[in-house]
Scaffold this motif. Structure first.
Motif, PDB file in Angstrom:
ATOM      1  N   THR A 198      38.567  67.761  39.844  1.00 54.83           N
ATOM      2  CA  THR A 198      38.218  66.544  40.589  1.00 54.83           C
ATOM      3  C   THR A 198      36.902  66.623  41.357  1.00 54.83           C
ATOM      4  OG1 THR A 198      39.498  67.312  42.498  1.00 54.83           O
ATOM      5  CG2 THR A 198      40.656  65.979  40.868  1.00 54.83           C
ATOM      6  N   LYS A 200      33.730  67.062  40.199  1.00 54.11           N
ATOM      7  CA  LYS A 200      32.493  66.889  39.433  1.00 54.11           C
ATOM      8  C   LYS A 200      31.533  65.917  40.103  1.00 54.11           C
ATOM      9  CE  LYS A 200      34.230  68.048  34.835  1.00 54.11           C
ATOM     10  NZ  LYS A 200      34.377  67.586  33.422  1.00 54.11           N
ATOM     11  N   ASN A 201      32.064  64.814  40.613  1.00 55.45           N
ATOM     12  CA  ASN A 201      31.177  63.817  41.229  1.00 55.45           C
ATOM     13  C   ASN A 201      30.454  64.386  42.440  1.00 55.45           C
ATOM     14  OD1 ASN A 201      31.970  61.936  39.323  1.00 55.45           O
ATOM     15  ND2 ASN A 201      33.607  61.120  40.597  1.00 55.45           N
ATOM     16  N   ALA A 202      31.158  65.182  43.236  1.00 59.56           N
ATOM     17  CA  ALA A 202      30.522  65.778  44.409  1.00 59.56           C
ATOM     18  C   ALA A 202      29.435  66.762  43.990  1.00 59.56           C
ATOM     19  CB  ALA A 202      31.578  66.474  45.270  1.00 59.56           C
ATOM     20  N   GLU A 204      27.630  66.696  41.201  1.00 56.94           N
ATOM     21  CA  GLU A 204      26.494  65.929  40.680  1.00 56.94           C
ATOM     22  C   GLU A 204      25.643  65.363  41.816  1.00 56.94           C
ATOM     23  OE1 GLU A 204      28.708  64.378  36.575  1.00 56.94           O
ATOM     24  OE2 GLU A 204      28.460  63.054  38.297  1.00 56.94           O
ATOM     25  N   ALA A 205      26.304  64.827  42.839  1.00 55.89           N
ATOM     26  CA  ALA A 205      25.555  64.235  43.959  1.00 55.89           C
ATOM     27  C   ALA A 205      24.761  65.306  44.717  1.00 55.89           C
ATOM     28  CB  ALA A 205      26.514  63.522  44.902  1.00 55.89           C
ATOM     29  N   SER A 226      19.632  60.405  37.973  1.00 57.62           N
ATOM     30  CA  SER A 226      21.039  60.811  37.919  1.00 57.62           C
ATOM     31  C   SER A 226      21.144  62.217  37.350  1.00 57.62           C
ATOM     32  CB  SER A 226      21.874  59.837  37.076  1.00 57.62           C
ATOM     33  OG  SER A 226      21.449  59.866  35.725  1.00 57.62           O
ATOM     34  N   ASN A 228      24.282  64.322  35.323  1.00 60.08           N
ATOM     35  CA  ASN A 228      25.586  64.165  34.696  1.00 60.08           C
ATOM     36  C   ASN A 228      26.083  65.511  34.175  1.00 60.08           C
ATOM     37  OD1 ASN A 228      25.381  61.430  35.183  1.00 60.08           O
ATOM     38  ND2 ASN A 228      24.632  60.950  33.142  1.00 60.08           N
TER      39      ASN A 228
END
Length: 361
Positions: A198, A200-202, A204-205, A226, A228
């Motif tokens: 869970t 991955k988004n953090a 990437e940012a 971005s 990814n």
């Protein structure tokens, strides 16, 4: 139009002569049998043109013509290499003697060649760099001392054409190195389980923020649009163990969701019971208050009648009270006298025994 075509051109050739050397003087070649007009003698035409040009120019005009043609040729070459068309997605960077001079917006521009040249980087195009897809480039160490493969892609575009061309020598290589360094830093501070599930988004940012900050410090003139993450996987040797951990995490999350669902269900039931009790209490309160108000109103009305006729009212109250009391008993009271003659007393022993048994139970 052909020189010997009908209409408009007559029989004049390009040098004011008739077709194939006729007219205007000069020798003519005979036409071979069965063929059309013979072509003109090119050497003769060139010689005649030079003679006519010498007549127009002053003495020494041959050298002047050469200089004139040379200057014209140089002017054409300079003009051809000095006009630039900058497209809407480009920016023109004009260099004078190899150093920056100015930036040209989209449109038609002039840069004096060879003193000035123009570079036209595309600022509107979004470029992509793929990292970690080959060999061991994507293997990184996490905070819990696990090695995982982290392939990812970086999307970027040019935001400052001048800085892009002059501050960094190899732009794509620099962006690749900076992004990979930022990814290793973030992965080194994150647990493997979070990256695989869970987090991955953090990741990437954070990588995008760090990469952009470093490139701004370098003055690279680019914007990271971005980052990814690809298919993050553990090494093949420990893939089964990681899969077990992932399944355990999924089961844990499932149990947590079921517990949350049960809690919400019980809370809804408790809220419903509480609302029902409140409604019942309010209804009992209203009924009790209404009954008390009715009794008070009845008492006041009886009191008013009692004030008017005390004897009759007292007798009426007595009879109504005795009726309420004796109406709930199973005894029969008979007055002495003629009305009770011939009645045999009866003692209900079975009923008394039944009542005693109920009381004991």
């Amino acid at each position: 139009m052909p020189w010997n075509s009908e209409g408009g051109g007559g029989n004049q050739g390009p040098w004011g002569q008739g077709p194939w050397g006729q007219g205007g003087g000069g020798p003519r070649r005979p036409n071979p049998p069965g063929r059309g007009p013979t072509p003109p003698d090119l050497d003769d035409l060139i010689r005649k043109s030079q003679d006519r040009l010498k007549q127009v120019l002053p003495r020494g005009g041959g050298a002047g013509l050469g200089w004139l043609l040379a200057v014209a040729f140089v002017a054409i070459v300079v003009a051809y290499n000095s006009v630039y068309q900058v497209q809407p997605d480009e920016r023109g960077v004009v260099l004078r003697f190899g150093t920056f001079n100015r930036v040209a917006e989209p449109g038609l521009h002039f840069a004096l060649w060879p003193v000035e040249t123009m570079e036209k980087p595309r600022v509107g195009a979004v470029r992509q760099i793929n990292i970690g897809n080959e060999g061991n480039e994507g293997q990184m160490l996490t905070s819990d001392k696990n090695i995982i493969g982290v392939p990812f892609s970086v999307f970027w575009r040019i935001n400052d054409a001048k800085n892009y061309l002059f501050n960094v020598a190899d732009q794509e290589r620099t962006i690749r190195s900076v992004a990979q360094s930022a990814m290793r830093e973030v992965v080194g501070q994150t647990r493997a389980q979070g990256i695989l599930t869970t987090g991955k988004n953090a990741v990437e940012a954070q990588v995008m923020e760090i990469t952009q900050k470093l490139l701004d410090e370098y003055g690279a003139g680019v914007t990271i649009t971005s980052v990814n993450l690809g298919d993050v996987q553990p090494p093949r040797e420990v893939a089964d163990a990681f899969a077990e951990v992932v399944r355990a995490g999924q089961n844990q999350q499932q149990l947590i969701n079921e517990a949350e669902q049960y809690r919400n269900q019980q809370l809804r039931l408790a809220d419903g019971e509480a609302a029902k009790l409140i409604e019942d209490a309010n209804a009992y309160k209203s009924a009790t208050v209404s009954q008390a108000e009715g009794e008070a109103a009845r008492f006041l009305s009886v009191y008013e009648q009692y004030e008017k006729a005390q004897g009759v009212t007292r007798e009426r109250i007595f009879l109504e009270t005795m009726e309420q009391i004796l109406g709930q008993t199973n005894k029969v009271i008979m007055e002495q006298g003629g009305g009770g003659t011939g009645v045999v007393p009866y003692l209900p022993l079975p009923e008394l025994k039944a009542r005693q048994g109920d009381q004991q139970n």
